[in-house]
Each structure stands twice: as C-alpha cells, then as structure tokens.
Design an enzyme around this catalytic site. Sequence first.
Site, mmCIF file in Angstrom:
data_model
loop_
_atom_site.group_PDB
_atom_site.id
_atom_site.type_symbol
_atom_site.label_atom_id
_atom_site.label_comp_id
_atom_site.label_asym_id
_atom_site.label_seq_id
_atom_site.Cartn_x
_atom_site.Cartn_y
_atom_site.Cartn_z
ATOM 1 N N LYS A 113 60.343 -31.773 -60.761
ATOM 2 C CA LYS A 113 60.479 -32.978 -61.586
ATOM 3 C C LYS A 113 61.908 -33.472 -61.628
ATOM 4 O O LYS A 113 62.142 -34.677 -61.705
ATOM 5 C CB LYS A 113 59.945 -32.719 -62.997
ATOM 6 C CG LYS A 113 58.443 -32.574 -62.988
ATOM 7 C CD LYS A 113 57.855 -32.577 -64.370
ATOM 8 C CE LYS A 113 56.339 -32.479 -64.296
ATOM 9 N NZ LYS A 113 55.745 -31.950 -65.504
ATOM 10 N N LYS A 193 45.435 -36.114 -54.796
ATOM 11 C CA LYS A 193 45.040 -35.607 -56.113
ATOM 12 C C LYS A 193 45.084 -36.772 -57.117
ATOM 13 O O LYS A 193 46.061 -37.521 -57.143
ATOM 14 C CB LYS A 193 46.041 -34.522 -56.538
ATOM 15 C CG LYS A 193 45.924 -34.086 -57.993
ATOM 16 C CD LYS A 193 47.107 -33.208 -58.376
ATOM 17 C CE LYS A 193 47.217 -32.837 -59.786
ATOM 18 N NZ LYS A 193 47.456 -33.312 -60.929
ATOM 19 N N LYS A 196 48.137 -39.504 -62.928
ATOM 20 C CA LYS A 196 48.791 -40.675 -63.527
ATOM 21 C C LYS A 196 50.001 -41.060 -62.690
ATOM 22 O O LYS A 196 50.295 -42.223 -62.501
ATOM 23 C CB LYS A 196 49.280 -40.347 -64.953
ATOM 24 C CG LYS A 196 48.164 -40.261 -65.944
ATOM 25 C CD LYS A 196 48.690 -39.866 -67.307
ATOM 26 C CE LYS A 196 49.094 -38.410 -67.359
ATOM 27 N NZ LYS A 196 48.120 -37.484 -67.874
HETATM 28 P P1 ADP Z 1 48.469 -36.032 -64.314
HETATM 29 O O1 ADP Z 1 48.615 -35.452 -62.923
HETATM 30 O O2 ADP Z 1 47.538 -37.180 -64.336
HETATM 31 O O3 ADP Z 1 49.809 -36.346 -64.971
HETATM 32 P P2 ADP Z 1 48.491 -33.756 -66.050
HETATM 33 O O4 ADP Z 1 49.486 -33.049 -65.183
HETATM 34 O O5 ADP Z 1 48.922 -34.314 -67.371
HETATM 35 O O6 ADP Z 1 47.791 -34.917 -65.195
HETATM 36 O O7 ADP Z 1 47.267 -32.779 -66.258
HETATM 37 C C1 ADP Z 1 46.548 -32.543 -67.448
HETATM 38 C C2 ADP Z 1 45.454 -31.555 -67.121
HETATM 39 O O8 ADP Z 1 44.477 -32.126 -66.220
HETATM 40 C C3 ADP Z 1 45.970 -30.282 -66.426
HETATM 41 O O9 ADP Z 1 45.253 -29.157 -66.936
HETATM 42 C C4 ADP Z 1 45.628 -30.499 -64.960
HETATM 43 O O10 ADP Z 1 45.411 -29.264 -64.279
HETATM 44 C C5 ADP Z 1 44.343 -31.338 -65.033
HETATM 45 N N1 ADP Z 1 44.259 -32.264 -63.889
HETATM 46 C C6 ADP Z 1 45.067 -33.324 -63.673
HETATM 47 N N2 ADP Z 1 44.724 -33.990 -62.552
HETATM 48 C C7 ADP Z 1 43.667 -33.320 -62.013
HETATM 49 C C8 ADP Z 1 42.872 -33.492 -60.826
HETATM 50 N N3 ADP Z 1 43.084 -34.499 -60.001
HETATM 51 N N4 ADP Z 1 41.891 -32.607 -60.601
HETATM 52 C C9 ADP Z 1 41.664 -31.579 -61.449
HETATM 53 N N5 ADP Z 1 42.378 -31.352 -62.588
HETATM 54 C C10 ADP Z 1 43.373 -32.204 -62.875
#
Ligand code: ADP
Length: 325
Positions: A113, A193, A196
């Site tokens: 990050k 994947k 957001k």
């Molecule tokens: P983002 O990538 O959208 O910012 P976060 O990192 O905030 O999402 O993830 C929040 C939760 O959702 C975590 O437990 C993460 O493992 C799960 N998660 C996020 N994106 C996915 C995905 N594409 N497939 C499966 N699980 C996901």
Amino acid sequence: MARILTGIQSSGRPHLGNILGAIAPAIELSKDPNNESFFFIADLHSLITIKDGPLREEYVRAIAATWLAFGFDTDRNVFWRQSRVQEHTELAWYLNCFTPFPMLANAHSFKDKSERLADVNAGLFTYPVLQAADILLYDANIVPVGKDQKQHLEMTRDIATALNRQVGQDILVLPDARIDERLMVIPGVDGQKMSKSYNNYIDIFLPEKELRKAVMKIMTDSTPLEEPKNPDTDITFQLYSLIAGEPEVALMRQNYEKGGFGYGHAKQALYEMILEKFSEPRRIFNYYMENTAELEQKLVEGEEKARQIAQETIKKVRKALGYGS
Ligand code: ADP
Ligand code: TRP
C-alpha cells in the site's frame, strides 16, 4: 463455545466480492449455536484513506445494512462500530509499545500500500496494531479473514505473546485465523479480482436500471452470437454459477455450448438472477438505508454489549502494566 470475530473497513459500499467472499460465509459461521459472533465495522481503520466524515458514515451505514440484509442476528451476537468503543484505541497504544518496528516495516500489506497510495500516513504503518487490539480486546478465538490478512493475524499473536511475557500472565488470548481456502476470488467485470480499488465491482444493491448497466459492462470475447461459446473462460458464466442453483447453471452451460445464445442474453440472465436471488437482501438493505434511526439503534445496542467486554480487558491490561488497579 468459540468466539468468532471479524471486521470490515468502511471504505466503500460492499460489493458482490465482499458479500460472497466474506460477509455471507461469516454469517453462516454465526448460525452455529456453538459459536458466539462479534462482527464490527472498522471505521477507525478507514480514516487512513477516507477523511470525509459524512462519506465514511454513509459507508458505515451501508456495511451495517448489508450484515443485517444477509441475516446477521444481532440479538444473539455482537455488532458495533469500532470508533464508538474507545478501548480499541487505548489497547492499540499499549500494543504499539510491544510491537517491534521492523515487524511493521516488513509487513506485506504496508509495503504494497505504501507504494500505491499517495498519502502514506502513520495510521497505515500501525494499521496491524489497531487490528490486533480489535481482536485481543474481545478474547476472540477464531478470526475469519481472507488470505491477505494472514500476516496480520500472525502479528496479533506475536504482539499478544510479547505483552503476556512481559507481564508474566496470559491475559491476552491468542487467536487463530480461519482462512477458507475453498473460497474463490470473485472476478470483477474485467476479470481481475473484484475490488473497490479496481473499480470493477458489481454493487447488488443498486436500483434496477443501474444494476443492469453494471452487469452489461462485464467483458467478453468477440465470439459471434451464432457460435458456441466456452462457459469456463467467461466472466458472466462464472458469476452466474456463483449465484444460480445447479439446474439453472447446467441449462446456462448448454446455452453457451449449443450456440445461438449471445453474451447479451447471458448478461440479462445474470441480471435477472441477481434480482431474484437477492430480492430479500435488497429489500432489507434499502429498508435500513431509509430507516437510519433503526439501524443506529441496533448499532448502539451492540456498542453497549461490546463496551462491557472491552472495559474488562482494558482493566486487566492497565493493572498488569502498572496503570492503577
Ligand atoms: P476491496 O478489495 O473491495 O477493497 P476489502 O479488501 O475491503 O475489499 O475486503 C473486505 C473483505 O472482502 C475481505 O475479507 C476480503 O477477503 C473479501 N473480498 C474482497 N474482494 C473479494 C473478492 N473479489 N473475492 C472474494 N472475497 C473478497
Ligand atoms: N484488516 C481487515 C481488512 O482489511 C479489516 C479488519 C480490521 C479486521 N480489524 C479487524 C478483520 C479485526 C478481522 C479482525 O479486511
């Protein structure tokens, strides 16, 4: 009785990837009568990236409404906002003083990050310490998280061990990560994947017209309508398989393989399946987003339950560290 604890940052509205990959499986786990679940909204963590208060509040409400929309039972479990239980930040400070600097400097998530973000603040650096405090305050045994959080759980155990060793008592309970290897990574509309950060997500709570538009953006190859298509390499089919029942998926596979079925048809079917499968969650989500006083009430009730437990832990830690009785 196992105590399950997990948190979700309020850094956006939950999308299909968050729901299928994290929220729905955690709610499943909470239904086991042998478990007691502690689910919270990590709105202090999200200050690292989101400085706009009203926007952050909006995301807090959306996440809370999503937990409720997918059936989280707040009477039997504990559900709260991290920022309303001050003990999270107090414990985080104590833990900071037991966290070796190189452990944070070498963390994968910080390294990734800090290369990508423009604002590399100290909150980003000490993020894992606040996360350790979230977990250790409640004596959590099991923490269901995605693979990316594995190192944060190892750090939590290391920090707890260091404090326990210093005070000569096992006052902090060492948690275990629960990383479900079977959970797949849900693809976004571009095949990466769903996230957001890649702006490739499907927000299943959008009004119908916007939801349809989002689904129609899914990328496809250029096989003409009449020709047979390979379902196994197609994003629309993958998403459809995650939501639809077996007979519908089998039928969809046949449609792809026989030809004469265009990607537009497949996307329309996916859109309709989202509306059908998530009609109840969509209704409940919208209800709470409109009736925010009711949502607030549920959070406040949860905060009271969380605070009681957190205060007991803090008392023990303060005493052990020599900050009064
Ligand atoms: P983002 O990538 O959208 O910012 P976060 O990192 O905030 O999402 O993830 C929040 C939760 O959702 C975590 O437990 C993460 O493992 C799960 N998660 C996020 N994106 C996915 C995905 N594409 N497939 C499966 N699980 C996901
Ligand atoms: N770091 C987690 C994530 O980004 C969110 C989180 C904060 C968390 N505190 C936690 C998860 C405590 C589990 C336990 O997904």
